[in-house]
Write a protein that holds these residues in place. Structure first.
Motif, PDB file in Angstrom:
ATOM      1  N   THR A  72      13.642  -0.951  25.022  1.00  0.00           N
ATOM      2  CA  THR A  72      14.701  -1.806  25.544  1.00  0.00           C
ATOM      3  C   THR A  72      15.943  -1.647  24.684  1.00  0.00           C
ATOM      4  O   THR A  72      15.847  -1.621  23.452  1.00  0.00           O
ATOM      5  CB  THR A  72      14.236  -3.289  25.487  1.00  0.00           C
ATOM      6  N   VAL A  73      17.094  -1.544  25.331  1.00  0.00           N
ATOM      7  CA  VAL A  73      18.355  -1.457  24.592  1.00  0.00           C
ATOM      8  C   VAL A  73      18.580  -2.788  23.880  1.00  0.00           C
ATOM      9  O   VAL A  73      18.693  -3.836  24.507  1.00  0.00           O
ATOM     10  CB  VAL A  73      19.541  -1.132  25.521  1.00  0.00           C
ATOM     11  N   TYR A  74      18.600  -2.732  22.554  1.00  0.00           N
ATOM     12  CA  TYR A  74      18.848  -3.910  21.730  1.00  0.00           C
ATOM     13  C   TYR A  74      20.348  -4.070  21.467  1.00  0.00           C
ATOM     14  O   TYR A  74      20.874  -5.166  21.419  1.00  0.00           O
ATOM     15  CB  TYR A  74      18.076  -3.791  20.416  1.00  0.00           C
ATOM     16  N   SER A  75      21.012  -2.918  21.294  1.00  0.00           N
ATOM     17  CA  SER A  75      22.440  -2.891  21.048  1.00  0.00           C
ATOM     18  C   SER A  75      22.958  -1.509  21.416  1.00  0.00           C
ATOM     19  O   SER A  75      22.169  -0.566  21.538  1.00  0.00           O
ATOM     20  CB  SER A  75      22.736  -3.201  19.581  1.00  0.00           C
ATOM     21  N   THR A 110       0.853  -1.183   0.000  1.00  0.00           N
ATOM     22  CA  THR A 110       0.000   0.000   0.000  1.00  0.00           C
ATOM     23  C   THR A 110       0.891   1.236   0.000  1.00  0.00           C
ATOM     24  O   THR A 110       1.876   1.302   0.725  1.00  0.00           O
ATOM     25  CB  THR A 110      -0.904   0.014   1.250  1.00  0.00           C
ATOM     26  N   PHE A 111       0.539   2.222  -0.813  1.00  0.00           N
ATOM     27  CA  PHE A 111       1.301   3.462  -0.865  1.00  0.00           C
ATOM     28  C   PHE A 111       0.890   4.403   0.254  1.00  0.00           C
ATOM     29  O   PHE A 111      -0.241   4.358   0.726  1.00  0.00           O
ATOM     30  CB  PHE A 111       1.102   4.163  -2.219  1.00  0.00           C
ATOM     31  N   ASP A 112       1.823   5.269   0.634  1.00  0.00           N
ATOM     32  CA  ASP A 112       1.575   6.353   1.566  1.00  0.00           C
ATOM     33  C   ASP A 112       1.126   5.886   2.951  1.00  0.00           C
ATOM     34  O   ASP A 112       0.037   6.224   3.408  1.00  0.00           O
ATOM     35  CB  ASP A 112       0.546   7.323   0.978  1.00  0.00           C
ATOM     36  N   PRO A 113       1.971   5.126   3.650  1.00  0.00           N
ATOM     37  CA  PRO A 113       1.625   4.757   5.027  1.00  0.00           C
ATOM     38  C   PRO A 113       1.438   6.001   5.889  1.00  0.00           C
ATOM     39  O   PRO A 113       2.058   7.038   5.641  1.00  0.00           O
ATOM     40  CB  PRO A 113       2.843   3.958   5.493  1.00  0.00           C
ATOM     41  N   GLY A 114       0.600   5.901   6.898  1.00  0.00           N
ATOM     42  CA  GLY A 114       0.354   7.023   7.806  1.00  0.00           C
ATOM     43  C   GLY A 114       1.400   7.090   8.907  1.00  0.00           C
ATOM     44  O   GLY A 114       2.290   6.252   9.000  1.00  0.00           O
ATOM     45  N   TRP A 115       1.278   8.103   9.745  1.00  0.00           N
ATOM     46  CA  TRP A 115       2.196   8.311  10.870  1.00  0.00           C
ATOM     47  C   TRP A 115       1.392   8.280  12.158  1.00  0.00           C
ATOM     48  O   TRP A 115       0.319   8.878  12.236  1.00  0.00           O
ATOM     49  CB  TRP A 115       2.905   9.651  10.726  1.00  0.00           C
ATOM     50  N   GLU A 116       1.939   7.611  13.181  1.00  0.00           N
ATOM     51  CA  GLU A 116       1.283   7.534  14.483  1.00  0.00           C
ATOM     52  C   GLU A 116       2.287   7.801  15.588  1.00  0.00           C
ATOM     53  O   GLU A 116       3.456   7.424  15.480  1.00  0.00           O
ATOM     54  CB  GLU A 116       0.679   6.144  14.707  1.00  0.00           C
ATOM     55  N   ALA A 117       1.803   8.424  16.656  1.00  0.00           N
ATOM     56  CA  ALA A 117       2.642   8.639  17.831  1.00  0.00           C
ATOM     57  C   ALA A 117       2.853   7.304  18.540  1.00  0.00           C
ATOM     58  O   ALA A 117       1.946   6.472  18.605  1.00  0.00           O
ATOM     59  CB  ALA A 117       1.988   9.635  18.774  1.00  0.00           C
ATOM     60  N   VAL A 118       4.056   7.108  19.030  1.00  0.00           N
ATOM     61  CA  VAL A 118       4.451   5.893  19.737  1.00  0.00           C
ATOM     62  C   VAL A 118       5.042   6.307  21.075  1.00  0.00           C
ATOM     63  O   VAL A 118       5.787   7.288  21.144  1.00  0.00           O
ATOM     64  CB  VAL A 118       5.522   5.118  18.930  1.00  0.00           C
ATOM     65  N   GLU A 119       4.742   5.562  22.106  1.00  0.00           N
ATOM     66  CA  GLU A 119       5.343   5.846  23.399  1.00  0.00           C
ATOM     67  C   GLU A 119       6.852   5.630  23.302  1.00  0.00           C
ATOM     68  O   GLU A 119       7.313   4.581  22.832  1.00  0.00           O
ATOM     69  CB  GLU A 119       4.746   4.946  24.473  1.00  0.00           C
ATOM     70  N   ALA A 120       7.607   6.618  23.733  1.00  0.00           N
ATOM     71  CA  ALA A 120       9.066   6.572  23.623  1.00  0.00           C
ATOM     72  C   ALA A 120       9.666   5.850  24.827  1.00  0.00           C
ATOM     73  O   ALA A 120      10.393   6.424  25.642  1.00  0.00           O
ATOM     74  CB  ALA A 120       9.635   7.981  23.489  1.00  0.00           C
ATOM     75  N   VAL A 121       9.351   4.582  24.944  1.00  0.00           N
ATOM     76  CA  VAL A 121       9.945   3.713  25.954  1.00  0.00           C
ATOM     77  C   VAL A 121      10.364   2.438  25.249  1.00  0.00           C
ATOM     78  O   VAL A 121       9.710   2.005  24.297  1.00  0.00           O
ATOM     79  CB  VAL A 121       8.987   3.386  27.125  1.00  0.00           C
ATOM     80  N   LEU A 153      20.581   1.390  20.179  1.00  0.00           N
ATOM     81  CA  LEU A 153      19.541   0.927  19.277  1.00  0.00           C
ATOM     82  C   LEU A 153      18.437   0.415  20.190  1.00  0.00           C
ATOM     83  O   LEU A 153      18.647  -0.538  20.947  1.00  0.00           O
ATOM     84  CB  LEU A 153      20.058  -0.175  18.356  1.00  0.00           C
ATOM     85  N   VAL A 154      17.295   1.075  20.156  1.00  0.00           N
ATOM     86  CA  VAL A 154      16.210   0.816  21.102  1.00  0.00           C
ATOM     87  C   VAL A 154      15.045   0.128  20.406  1.00  0.00           C
ATOM     88  O   VAL A 154      14.562   0.600  19.376  1.00  0.00           O
ATOM     89  CB  VAL A 154      15.738   2.130  21.763  1.00  0.00           C
ATOM     90  N   GLU A 155      14.595  -0.966  20.995  1.00  0.00           N
ATOM     91  CA  GLU A 155      13.444  -1.706  20.500  1.00  0.00           C
ATOM     92  C   GLU A 155      12.199  -1.157  21.182  1.00  0.00           C
ATOM     93  O   GLU A 155      12.151  -1.046  22.407  1.00  0.00           O
ATOM     94  CB  GLU A 155      13.638  -3.177  20.855  1.00  0.00           C
ATOM     95  N   LEU A 156      11.197  -0.779  20.376  1.00  0.00           N
ATOM     96  CA  LEU A 156       9.981  -0.150  20.879  1.00  0.00           C
ATOM     97  C   LEU A 156       8.827  -1.161  20.939  1.00  0.00           C
ATOM     98  O   LEU A 156       8.262  -1.506  19.902  1.00  0.00           O
ATOM     99  CB  LEU A 156       9.571   1.011  19.965  1.00  0.00           C
ATOM    100  N   PRO A 157       8.435  -1.625  22.126  1.00  0.00           N
ATOM    101  CA  PRO A 157       7.341  -2.591  22.208  1.00  0.00           C
ATOM    102  C   PRO A 157       6.014  -2.013  21.720  1.00  0.00           C
ATOM    103  O   PRO A 157       5.174  -2.750  21.213  1.00  0.00           O
ATOM    104  CB  PRO A 157       7.288  -2.970  23.688  1.00  0.00           C
ATOM    105  N   GLY A 158       5.839  -0.693  21.827  1.00  0.00           N
ATOM    106  CA  GLY A 158       4.601  -0.053  21.377  1.00  0.00           C
ATOM    107  C   GLY A 158       4.481   0.052  19.874  1.00  0.00           C
ATOM    108  O   GLY A 158       3.448   0.467  19.351  1.00  0.00           O
ATOM    109  N   ALA A 159       5.543  -0.326  19.150  1.00  0.00           N
ATOM    110  CA  ALA A 159       5.546  -0.278  17.687  1.00  0.00           C
ATOM    111  C   ALA A 159       6.029  -1.612  17.135  1.00  0.00           C
ATOM    112  O   ALA A 159       6.854  -1.658  16.220  1.00  0.00           O
ATOM    113  CB  ALA A 159       6.412   0.872  17.186  1.00  0.00           C
ATOM    114  N   ASP A 160       5.527  -2.691  17.716  1.00  0.00           N
ATOM    115  CA  ASP A 160       5.852  -4.044  17.249  1.00  0.00           C
ATOM    116  C   ASP A 160       7.363  -4.288  17.188  1.00  0.00           C
ATOM    117  O   ASP A 160       7.870  -4.912  16.272  1.00  0.00           O
ATOM    118  CB  ASP A 160       5.195  -4.295  15.892  1.00  0.00           C
ATOM    119  N   ASN A 161       8.063  -3.714  18.172  1.00  0.00           N
ATOM    120  CA  ASN A 161       9.515  -3.878  18.334  1.00  0.00           C
ATOM    121  C   ASN A 161      10.364  -3.295  17.211  1.00  0.00           C
ATOM    122  O   ASN A 161      11.489  -3.735  16.985  1.00  0.00           O
ATOM    123  CB  ASN A 161       9.884  -5.339  18.601  1.00  0.00           C
TER     124      ASN A 161
END
Length: 147
Positions: free
Chosen positions: A69-72, A56-67, A94-102
């Motif tokens: 886990t340090v991945y690297s 799909t073209f033109d994905p939208g933008w959503e706010a994500v909680e900025a919390v 490099l931070v993994e965001l659980p609120g954005a499917d990691n």
């Protein structure tokens, strides 16, 4: 901004093609925004014109909680850009965001950056450097998670 403040030409901000403009506008508004496909709901980072999953073209933008886990992480002793020369050494995480499917995003770790551990919890904060036009997402250790 005071009369004495000089706006510097810093090497960050929206790309000329406008693809990541919503990310930068989000930081100005105090939010971390990532793309999310409106069709299949897949989170996308870095910014893309098309969803790699459903095309799909033109994905939208959503706010994500900025919390997350340090991945690297890496400690830099060389200023890869002149604007970081006075901050040596610094730690990039490099931070993994659980609120954005990691999805994983990069940033500088501020505050106590000793003994950084993979798996450590961090919280994002948005900082606007003096003279800068665009803020940056930076990370701090979540209280109570330091080793």
């Amino acid at each position: 901004m005071t009369a004495d403040t000089v706006v510097r030409d810093l090497p960050w901000g929206p790309a000329a093609d406008g693809l990541d403009r919503e990310y930068w506008d989000g930081l100005l508004a105090g939010e971390l925004r990532l793309q999310r496909c409106g069709n299949c709901a897949r989170w996308i980072w870095g910014p893309q014109w098309i969803c790699a999953t459903c095309h799909t073209f033109d994905p939208g933008w959503e706010a994500v909680e900025a919390v997350g886990t340090v991945y690297s992480w890496a400690r830099s002793h060389t200023p890869f850009i002149a604007e970081l020369a006075d901050r040596l050494p610094y730690v990039t995480v490099l931070v993994e965001l659980p609120g954005a499917d990691n999805r994983r995003v990069l940033g500088i770790l501020t505050g106590d950056d000793t003994d950084v551990q993979i798996g450590e919890q961090v919280v994002g904060h948005i900082e606007l450097d003096e003279g800068a036009t665009w803020p940056l997402l930076r990370w701090r250790r979540r209280e109570g998670t330091q080793s």
